[in-house]
Design a protein around this motif. Sequence first.
Motif, PDB file in Angstrom:
ATOM      1  N   ARG A 158       0.814  -1.227   0.000  1.00 16.24           N
ATOM      2  CA  ARG A 158       0.000   0.000   0.000  1.00 16.24           C
ATOM      3  C   ARG A 158       0.845   1.274   0.000  1.00 16.24           C
ATOM      4  N   CYS A 159       2.147   1.134  -0.034  1.00 18.88           N
ATOM      5  CA  CYS A 159       3.037   2.297  -0.034  1.00 18.88           C
ATOM      6  C   CYS A 159       3.287   2.776  -1.461  1.00 18.88           C
ATOM      7  N   ASP A 160       3.410   4.090  -1.628  1.00 15.44           N
ATOM      8  CA  ASP A 160       3.896   4.583  -2.905  1.00 15.44           C
ATOM      9  C   ASP A 160       5.411   4.371  -2.941  1.00 15.44           C
ATOM     10  N   GLU A 161       6.058   4.765  -4.042  1.00 13.59           N
ATOM     11  CA  GLU A 161       7.468   4.459  -4.226  1.00 13.59           C
ATOM     12  C   GLU A 161       8.334   5.083  -3.134  1.00 13.59           C
ATOM     13  N   GLU A 162       8.020   6.316  -2.752  1.00 10.98           N
ATOM     14  CA  GLU A 162       8.846   6.999  -1.751  1.00 10.98           C
ATOM     15  C   GLU A 162       8.646   6.411  -0.361  1.00 10.98           C
TER      16      GLU A 162
ATOM     17  N   VAL B 107      24.436  -2.548   3.201  1.00 15.30           N
ATOM     18  CA  VAL B 107      24.224  -3.928   2.766  1.00 15.30           C
ATOM     19  C   VAL B 107      23.629  -3.913   1.361  1.00 15.30           C
ATOM     20  N   PRO B 108      23.749  -5.001   0.600  1.00 19.01           N
ATOM     21  CA  PRO B 108      23.244  -5.017  -0.792  1.00 19.01           C
ATOM     22  C   PRO B 108      21.786  -4.609  -0.922  1.00 19.01           C
ATOM     23  N   ALA B 109      20.935  -5.033   0.037  1.00 16.57           N
ATOM     24  CA  ALA B 109      19.517  -4.666  -0.055  1.00 16.57           C
ATOM     25  C   ALA B 109      19.337  -3.152   0.046  1.00 16.57           C
ATOM     26  N   LEU B 110      20.081  -2.516   0.958  1.00 15.42           N
ATOM     27  CA  LEU B 110      19.996  -1.059   1.116  1.00 15.42           C
ATOM     28  C   LEU B 110      20.563  -0.351  -0.109  1.00 15.42           C
ATOM     29  N   ALA B 111      21.692  -0.853  -0.627  1.00 17.62           N
ATOM     30  CA  ALA B 111      22.293  -0.243  -1.812  1.00 17.62           C
ATOM     31  C   ALA B 111      21.324  -0.285  -2.990  1.00 17.62           C
ATOM     32  N   GLY B 112      20.593  -1.397  -3.127  1.00 17.37           N
ATOM     33  CA  GLY B 112      19.628  -1.500  -4.214  1.00 17.37           C
ATOM     34  C   GLY B 112      18.511  -0.485  -4.089  1.00 17.37           C
ATOM     35  N   VAL B 113      18.015  -0.276  -2.867  1.00 17.33           N
ATOM     36  CA  VAL B 113      16.951   0.707  -2.644  1.00 17.33           C
ATOM     37  C   VAL B 113      17.451   2.109  -2.962  1.00 17.33           C
ATOM     38  N   LEU B 114      18.672   2.438  -2.529  1.00 16.13           N
ATOM     39  CA  LEU B 114      19.210   3.779  -2.769  1.00 16.13           C
ATOM     40  C   LEU B 114      19.498   4.012  -4.250  1.00 16.13           C
ATOM     41  N   ARG B 115      19.919   2.974  -4.965  1.00 16.34           N
ATOM     42  CA  ARG B 115      20.167   3.127  -6.398  1.00 16.34           C
ATOM     43  C   ARG B 115      18.868   3.471  -7.129  1.00 16.34           C
ATOM     44  N   GLU B 116      17.790   2.805  -6.725  1.00 17.46           N
ATOM     45  CA  GLU B 116      16.494   3.101  -7.329  1.00 17.46           C
ATOM     46  C   GLU B 116      16.074   4.532  -7.041  1.00 17.46           C
ATOM     47  N   ARG B 117      16.291   4.979  -5.806  1.00 12.45           N
ATOM     48  CA  ARG B 117      15.923   6.350  -5.444  1.00 12.45           C
ATOM     49  C   ARG B 117      16.765   7.363  -6.210  1.00 12.45           C
TER      50      ARG B 117
ATOM     51  N   VAL C  34      18.820  16.940  -3.092  1.00 10.15           N
ATOM     52  CA  VAL C  34      19.508  17.072  -1.805  1.00 10.15           C
ATOM     53  C   VAL C  34      19.107  15.933  -0.865  1.00 10.15           C
ATOM     54  N   PHE C  35      17.807  15.628  -0.843  1.00 10.71           N
ATOM     55  CA  PHE C  35      17.290  14.611   0.063  1.00 10.71           C
ATOM     56  C   PHE C  35      16.961  13.328  -0.701  1.00 10.71           C
ATOM     57  N   VAL C  36      17.127  12.203  -0.024  1.00 11.00           N
ATOM     58  CA  VAL C  36      16.805  10.911  -0.607  1.00 11.00           C
ATOM     59  C   VAL C  36      15.301  10.794  -0.822  1.00 11.00           C
ATOM     60  N   HIS C  37      14.528  11.391   0.083  1.00 11.67           N
ATOM     61  CA  HIS C  37      13.061  11.366  -0.015  1.00 11.67           C
ATOM     62  C   HIS C  37      12.561  12.812   0.009  1.00 11.67           C
ATOM     63  N   PRO C  38      12.711  13.554  -1.090  1.00 12.66           N
ATOM     64  CA  PRO C  38      12.456  15.003  -1.098  1.00 12.66           C
ATOM     65  C   PRO C  38      11.038  15.399  -0.726  1.00 12.66           C
ATOM     66  N   SER C  39      10.037  14.645  -1.171  1.00 18.15           N
ATOM     67  CA  SER C  39       8.653  15.019  -0.875  1.00 18.15           C
ATOM     68  C   SER C  39       8.377  14.968   0.626  1.00 18.15           C
ATOM     69  N   ARG C  40       8.771  13.860   1.261  1.00 17.23           N
ATOM     70  CA  ARG C  40       8.520  13.716   2.701  1.00 17.23           C
ATOM     71  C   ARG C  40       9.465  14.589   3.515  1.00 17.23           C
ATOM     72  N   ALA C  41      10.644  14.894   3.000  1.00 13.65           N
ATOM     73  CA  ALA C  41      11.550  15.813   3.698  1.00 13.65           C
ATOM     74  C   ALA C  41      10.933  17.205   3.787  1.00 13.65           C
ATOM     75  N   GLY C  42      10.325  17.651   2.671  1.00 18.12           N
ATOM     76  CA  GLY C  42       9.657  18.954   2.687  1.00 18.12           C
ATOM     77  C   GLY C  42       8.494  18.970   3.649  1.00 18.12           C
TER      78      GLY C  42
END
Length: 432
Positions: free
Chosen positions: A243-247, A297-307, A316-324
């Motif tokens: 039920r989560c969006d991508e971010e 870890v590889p799982a985290l690296a994969g998530v960050l690469r997608e972001r 600037v932020f990994v999750h800009p919408s929620r950071a704002g």
Amino acid sequence: MAFLRERKKSPYWYACFNVHEPSGRWKQVSKCTKIRKEPIAGLSEREEGRLLAAGMEEEKIKELREVGMSAAEARKLAQKVADAWESAMKKCWTVTHIRRVMSDLTFDVAGDDLVVPSVRGWFEEYISGLSRRGKAMATVRNYRNARERFFAFLGERADWPMDRITPKMMNDFMMDLAGMYAVRTVKKEFQIVCGIFNAAVRLGLLDRCPGQGVELPRDKKTDSGRIARRGFTLEELRRVLERCDEEWRSMVLCSLYLGGQRLGDVAMLRWDAVDWEKGVVKLVTQKTGREMVVPMVPALAGVLRERQTVCGEDAVFVHPSRAGMYERSGSGRLSAEFSGMLFDAGLIDRDPRLAGKRYRKLTPARDGKRRVKNELSFHSLRYTVATMLHDAGVVPAMVQEIVGHSSAAVHAGYIKFGAEATEKALEKLPEL
């Protein structure tokens, strides 16, 4: 009636008057007025600065610079001080009241401006300087929230001088908070307000904090209706991620693979904290100021690469919408948004997105106006990580270091062993 007297080897007038003691006797009090019997002609630069700060016009200061004060004027001023002191003592006024009476004589008596600022003025000035003192953004936000609640309680009294706020008012403010919030929130808000008053005490603007002596409520540790927080199961996590969006999906996974980091730390995660070359993520937690270096870890690296692909190189932020969103309104709105997804997934029975009467219908057993916590929230990811790592056999000290708990006692409250781990532990007992 107050009178003046001289003392040998002293250049000042002394005020003398009689006061009635509780025993019934009269006692003569003598206080130095700090006003010279023979004023020095002219003014020093320091005295001119004090007069300017007190609001005196430059033309008047120029006249005093040339002429100075006569001996007759000095005696008349000293008598005025003596009468004010006698009146204050006879009426049993506090130091604060005396300070108010003497405000027109501050230059002549103490040489300083003792005018007490308004509550609104002092609170605004103090909070505006928090960031310059190195306080975290979340701390400044907490101070602002406490200020707004205090001002809402005071109403027009927020523009009163600080010394007019009484202990009774502070006690009423505490009771007002206790009718709306949990004990922990009441203590936090009230102590923030008292801390701002205590800063004025340390600078000599007040003689005491009006909140001193107010008894705070106690937390009922044996409250049977209290909902215990817990972690997610793997199946529950999958239902949430659906039920989560991508971010939001990235935020949940980043929290897990960073060791169960809090909502604010994940929302404000910056790209400059991600060191691809060394394969680590460096961050400083907002709540404790703890510096953490988490292996990627590889799982985290994969998530960050997608972001990184979604955000682009200039982000600037990994999750800009929620950071704002976090910068604008703190964690409250983000937490409600995430809990709404938990409600949609059928994991909690209270939808925080509903307000007013619609929310109260879901919680008929609520205690007054206090918010009821659900057993699952974004913070439950910390419980999830701690429990899963312990179930996997990771050394407890290592788990505590990964999650970032300050002590073993705090860490123990986050551990909820699963049934399988408990069964394996019990199987190690010898047969008798």
